[in-house]
Design a protein around this motif. Structure first.
Motif, PDB file in Angstrom:
ATOM      1  N   GLU A   1      -1.985 -10.867  10.017  1.00 41.90           N
ATOM      2  CA  GLU A   1      -0.989 -11.839  10.469  1.00 41.90           C
ATOM      3  C   GLU A   1      -1.376 -13.254  10.054  1.00 41.90           C
ATOM      4  N   SER A   2      -2.654 -13.586  10.193  1.00 44.43           N
ATOM      5  CA  SER A   2      -3.117 -14.934   9.862  1.00 44.43           C
ATOM      6  C   SER A   2      -2.911 -15.244   8.385  1.00 44.43           C
ATOM      7  N   VAL A   3      -3.343 -14.323   7.510  1.00 42.14           N
ATOM      8  CA  VAL A   3      -3.193 -14.555   6.066  1.00 42.14           C
ATOM      9  C   VAL A   3      -1.718 -14.552   5.685  1.00 42.14           C
ATOM     10  N   THR A   4      -0.931 -13.651   6.289  1.00 41.82           N
ATOM     11  CA  THR A   4       0.500 -13.586   5.988  1.00 41.82           C
ATOM     12  C   THR A   4       1.192 -14.897   6.354  1.00 41.82           C
ATOM     13  N   ASP A   5       0.856 -15.461   7.511  1.00 46.55           N
ATOM     14  CA  ASP A   5       1.469 -16.729   7.925  1.00 46.55           C
ATOM     15  C   ASP A   5       1.105 -17.861   6.969  1.00 46.55           C
ATOM     16  N   ASP A   6      -0.140 -17.882   6.516  1.00 46.40           N
ATOM     17  CA  ASP A   6      -0.555 -18.912   5.549  1.00 46.40           C
ATOM     18  C   ASP A   6       0.246 -18.785   4.251  1.00 46.40           C
TER      19      ASP A   6
ATOM     20  N   PHE B   1       6.312  -3.697   7.085  1.00 48.37           N
ATOM     21  CA  PHE B   1       6.128  -3.100   5.769  1.00 48.37           C
ATOM     22  C   PHE B   1       4.646  -2.998   5.426  1.00 48.37           C
ATOM     23  N   LEU B   2       3.903  -4.059   5.701  1.00 49.17           N
ATOM     24  CA  LEU B   2       2.476  -4.065   5.380  1.00 49.17           C
ATOM     25  C   LEU B   2       1.707  -3.035   6.192  1.00 49.17           C
ATOM     26  N   GLU B   3       2.298  -2.588   7.308  1.00 50.77           N
ATOM     27  CA  GLU B   3       1.661  -1.528   8.089  1.00 50.77           C
ATOM     28  C   GLU B   3       1.570  -0.222   7.301  1.00 50.77           C
ATOM     29  N   GLY B   4       2.373  -0.094   6.238  1.00 48.79           N
ATOM     30  CA  GLY B   4       2.340   1.114   5.420  1.00 48.79           C
ATOM     31  C   GLY B   4       1.296   1.072   4.323  1.00 48.79           C
ATOM     32  N   THR B   5       0.459   0.042   4.326  1.00 53.40           N
ATOM     33  CA  THR B   5      -0.559  -0.090   3.275  1.00 53.40           C
ATOM     34  C   THR B   5      -1.891   0.490   3.738  1.00 53.40           C
ATOM     35  N   LEU B   6      -2.770   0.715   2.787  1.00 45.82           N
ATOM     36  CA  LEU B   6      -4.116   1.189   3.107  1.00 45.82           C
ATOM     37  C   LEU B   6      -4.862   0.150   3.932  1.00 45.82           C
TER      38      LEU B   6
ATOM     39  N   SER C   1      -9.520  -1.384   0.843  1.00 45.92           N
ATOM     40  CA  SER C   1      -8.388  -2.183   0.376  1.00 45.92           C
ATOM     41  C   SER C   1      -8.790  -3.634   0.166  1.00 45.92           C
ATOM     42  N   LYS C   2      -8.237  -4.238  -0.887  1.00 45.19           N
ATOM     43  CA  LYS C   2      -8.474  -5.661  -1.179  1.00 45.19           C
ATOM     44  C   LYS C   2      -7.192  -6.481  -0.985  1.00 45.19           C
ATOM     45  N   LEU C   3      -6.238  -5.927  -0.250  1.00 42.54           N
ATOM     46  CA  LEU C   3      -4.922  -6.551  -0.155  1.00 42.54           C
ATOM     47  C   LEU C   3      -4.926  -7.862   0.619  1.00 42.54           C
ATOM     48  N   ALA C   4      -5.842  -8.033   1.570  1.00 45.19           N
ATOM     49  CA  ALA C   4      -5.771  -9.197   2.453  1.00 45.19           C
ATOM     50  C   ALA C   4      -6.223 -10.489   1.790  1.00 45.19           C
ATOM     51  N   ALA C   5      -6.682 -10.451   0.559  1.00 45.49           N
ATOM     52  CA  ALA C   5      -7.033 -11.684  -0.146  1.00 45.49           C
ATOM     53  C   ALA C   5      -5.760 -12.484  -0.408  1.00 45.49           C
ATOM     54  N   GLU C   6      -5.814 -13.793  -0.172  1.00 47.70           N
ATOM     55  CA  GLU C   6      -4.598 -14.611  -0.270  1.00 47.70           C
ATOM     56  C   GLU C   6      -3.923 -14.552  -1.644  1.00 47.70           C
TER      57      GLU C   6
END
Length: 760
Positions: A468-473, A451-456, A421-426
């Motif tokens: 959590e860190s990227v989401t907070d940013d 919700f993001l827990e349902g992702t790959l 997965s490449k989802l965590a990129a800002e």
């Protein structure tokens, strides 16, 4: 498994399949049925190309429709959407209704309600979710093609989040994911709560090997002699050998320029393998190619096609690519030299596939890097067409004995890499977090993380720390720019945030647009084109040797036309700002009616790149218009004019005339010069004047007059008015190549080739 034994499908289907020559299912298809694909069960099918994935999808969708459901088929590319719609359209003979949707991100796709099968790109489905398309609640089955593209840094996060949202909307939704063989198919199946069909079965053999010296070395240890003659390179020898057995060849190379050069060289090989009938048909196709655009690229492609060869890359116009693909499928074109775009699912199999270049330039490392095993195997999978070829052969090309051994180890005997997965990129999370809140999938930080827990990504990552860190940013950025409001743990999208999500914009693009528009009073076309070109949603042109000085001077000369504060020459972002200015000037040239061949030459791009930039600019300018209205800024009229000028490629005085269907930029200029300046003029025009302005093309003139509402569009008995001069009226060398008064005609005529524009 006999087709009569497939459970839960429409009663007409077995006879329909038999009419297509299908009496029984392939082993992977039978395994899919045994795993409940026709009875609503989730399935991941990781099987080779040409092993029947599309029929697995059709079985799932038709069984779902039989249960009074609605099926959605998600594809990664627009070209694939059209191809799949044509395939599924055969079901309309049995009362089904098939629809396709790929454009207009602001639409809720209401017209798709009532369709039984819907084909759409992942970006379009994402936008439909954001715009709350009501029919999504009725979905019973979703099929995603090429699901391994969740690994793609550009498209992957959208596909991943879209699947998560669809499954959240309807917990009973059947999910069917199709892919070529991948390294972690079990992990994808776990993510989607699906059964797995993981097979390497193919209907015809695929032989993999490496050509070195004068021999093709195959994976089973055998060798076939393919001698390289004195005037040949290795691909030419392989193509000649394939032609001798009445086969076709796909040659994959690493850049556009190499694709075009290879096609020119191989045309001398293929020309000897075409007969007189084929030569005549190829000449007709070449004429169609020349009609698509008056550019050097178009001419080079047509010249190669006349000799039985072609090239294929994203710099070609869409019609160019379609003509090449059709001619290759019909075995008129004997060889296509392509960048990897052609390996992405488009149905273009061949007897042999040659992977000439297994390294390509990587801007992140500043050098040549090996292709992934998955990408090379995707190319290899194009080899062999069931029913037409006795076998398929996929060939890498080695220049030394050491390279021969390396290619066997690296690609022939290797397993594909796992999909990650490449989802965590800002940048990916920025747009998807806003959309997730705006569309009601989460209303708090904790709900968002749930919700993001349902992702790959969550499936593949132990612990929440990174997410959590990227989401907070991202939440902080969205709140700072007025897209989200936060109250304790609660999150709410503002009106502006809802608008940005609906417009399918990257929030950073919206912030850039608003910053530029806030202080604008009378924005020019160049200023608006530069504004949209510096957003993250526009892929800018590169600065090449000498460009920085040229565009720095242009920035000073046209400073008052540009919107927002310019960065200092000493800031790191100044180069990107100049790249956006170069992109904006291309758009300005297009809207000033500069000839397409001059634009391709001046900027080192292809006709497909021009159209891609124009389409993106249209979308972003439309979004800017909506944002200006949201902020009650008095610039909507200027934005609208710049958008329409970009859409049609005309100056302001031709906007209305060019909007008549069938007119376009060159014909509009000819008609205008002949005194026909508006649609009303065209509606009442003297037909002989129209025929003369349109260079005697009767059918074209009739169609245009009919579209304009002329009372008698027939050209029977009409002769061109000889007093209407063709000189300087937007002919093949264009009326308006000089551009507007703001432009200098002595600009740099050429820049280095833009060989890497994102999609090859």
């Amino acid at each position: 498994m006999d087709v009569a034994d497939i459970p839960s499908v429409p009663e007409w289907l077995p006879d329909h399949l038999r009419e297509d020559g299908i009496e029984s299912l392939y082993p992977p298809q039978a395994e899919a049925v045994e795993n409940g694909v026709t009875e609503g069960e989730n399935l991941v099918a990781a099987v080779p190309t040409a092993s029947g994935k599309t029929l697995i999808a059709a079985l799932a969708m038709l069984a779902s429709v039989e249960r009074d459901g609605t099926a959605l088929y998600i594809v990664p590319l627009r070209a694939l959407a059209s191809e799949k719609q044509e395939e599924f359209a055969e079901f309309e003979a049995y009362g089904l209704d098939v629809g396709v949707s790929t454009g207009n991100y602001e639409s809720d796709g209401g017209w798709l309600a009532g369709k039984d099968i819907i084909v759409a790109t992942s970006e379009k489905v994402d936008s439909l979710v954001r715009n709350d398309a009501p029919w999504l609640d009725d979905l019973s089955c979703v099929v995603t093609d090429e699901v391994h593209l969740v690994d793609d840094g550009e498209r992957g996060p959208t596909l991943e989040v879209t699947l998560a949202k669809l499954r959240s909307l309807n917990p009973d939704l059947q999910t069917v994911a199709l892919s070529a063989t991948i390294g972690n198919a079990e992990e994808l199946a776990d993510w989607l709560d699906a059964a797995l069909v993981d097979s390497d079965w193919r209907p015809i053999d695929l032989k993999k090997g490496v050509h070195y010296g004068n021999a093709l070395h195959l994976e089973d240890g055998s060798q076939t002699q393919i001698s390289v003659r004195q005037n040949e390179d290795q691909p030419a020898a392989i193509v000649r050998d394939t032609l001798a057995d009445d086969g076709s060849t796909l040659v994959f190379v690493n850049s556009r320029r190499n694709a075009e050069a290879a096609a020119r060289r191989l045309a001398t090989t293929t020309e000897a393998g075409i007969d007189d009938e084929e030569r005549d048909r190829l000449a007709d196709i070449a004429a169609e190619i020349r009609d698509v655009s008056d550019t050097e690229t178009s001419e080079d492609l047509a010249a190669a096609v006349e000799q039985g060869a072609a090239f294929h890359h994203a710099g070609l116009a869409r019609d160019h690519r379609s003509l090449v693909e059709d001619a290759f499928r019909n075995r008129l074109v004997k060889v296509v030299c392509a960048t990897p775009t052609l390996a992405a699912g488009v149905n273009t199999p061949s007897r042999r596939v040659v992977v000439r270049d297994w390294r390509r330039y990587d801007g992140s490392t500043g050098g040549m890097q090996p292709l992934s095993v998955l990408e090379v195997h995707q190319m290899m999978g194009r080899a062999g067409r069931p029913g037409r070829d006795p076998y398929g052969e996929a060939v890498l090309v080695a220049s030394s004995h050491d390279e021969l051994d390396e290619l066997f180890d690296r690609y022939v005997w290797a397993d594909p890499e796992p999909v990650r997965s490449k989802l965590a990129a800002e940048p990916a999370l920025r747009t998807h977090i806003l959309a997730t809140v705006a569309s009601g999938f989460a209303s708090s930080r904790s709900g968002l993380l749930d919700f993001l827990e349902g992702t790959l990504y969550a499936q593949q990552t132990s612990g929440r720390d990174r997410l959590e860190s990227v989401t907070d940013d991202v939440i902080a950025y969205l709140e700072r720019n007025g897209f989200l409001e936060r109250d304790a743990d609660g999150l709410t999208a503002t009106n502006l945030g809802h608008t940005v999500s609906r417009l399918y914009l990257d929030p950073m693009s919206a912030a850039e647009l608003l910053d530029g528009l806030d202080d604008a009073t009378d924005p020019t076309a160049l200023g608006l084109y530069h504004l949209v070109s510096r957003t993250p949603d526009m892929y800018e042109l590169y600065l090449r040797s000498g460009d920085e000085e040229e565009y720095t001077m242009l920035a000073y000369e046209r400073e008052e036309k540009l919107l927002g504060a310019a960065p200092s020459e000493f800031e790191e972002r100044f180069e990107d700002w100049l790249s956006a200015l170069k992109t904006a000037r291309l758009l300005e040239d297009w809207a000033d009616e500069v000839d397409e061949d001059k634009i391709t030459d001046r900027y080192g791009v292809g006709p497909g790149d021009i159209r891609g930039k124009v389409e993106t600019a249209q979308w972003l300018l439309g979004a800017a218009e909506s944002l200006a209205s949201e902020r009650q800024l008095d610039v909507a009229g200027a934005i609208r004019e710049a958008r329409i000028r970009a859409e049609h490629g005309v100056r302001a005085e031709l906007v209305e005339l060019a909007s008549v269907r069938g007119v376009g930029r060159k014909r509009a200029r000819r008609l205008f010069a002949a005194g026909i300046e508006t649609p009303a003029d065209l509606r009442d025009a003297d037909k002989s004047t129209v025929l003369a302005a349109l260079r005697g093309r009767r059918k074209t003139a009739e169609n245009i007059l009919e579209n304009a509402g002329h009372r008698d569009p027939s050209m029977d008995g009409v002769e061109p008015d000889e007093s209407v001069s063709y000189d300087g009226i937007g002919g093949d060398d264009s009326s308006a190549a000089g551009g507007s008064g703001e432009q200098a005609e002595d600009r740099q005529a050429k820049s280095d080739n833009q060989a890497n524009l994102g999609d090859f």
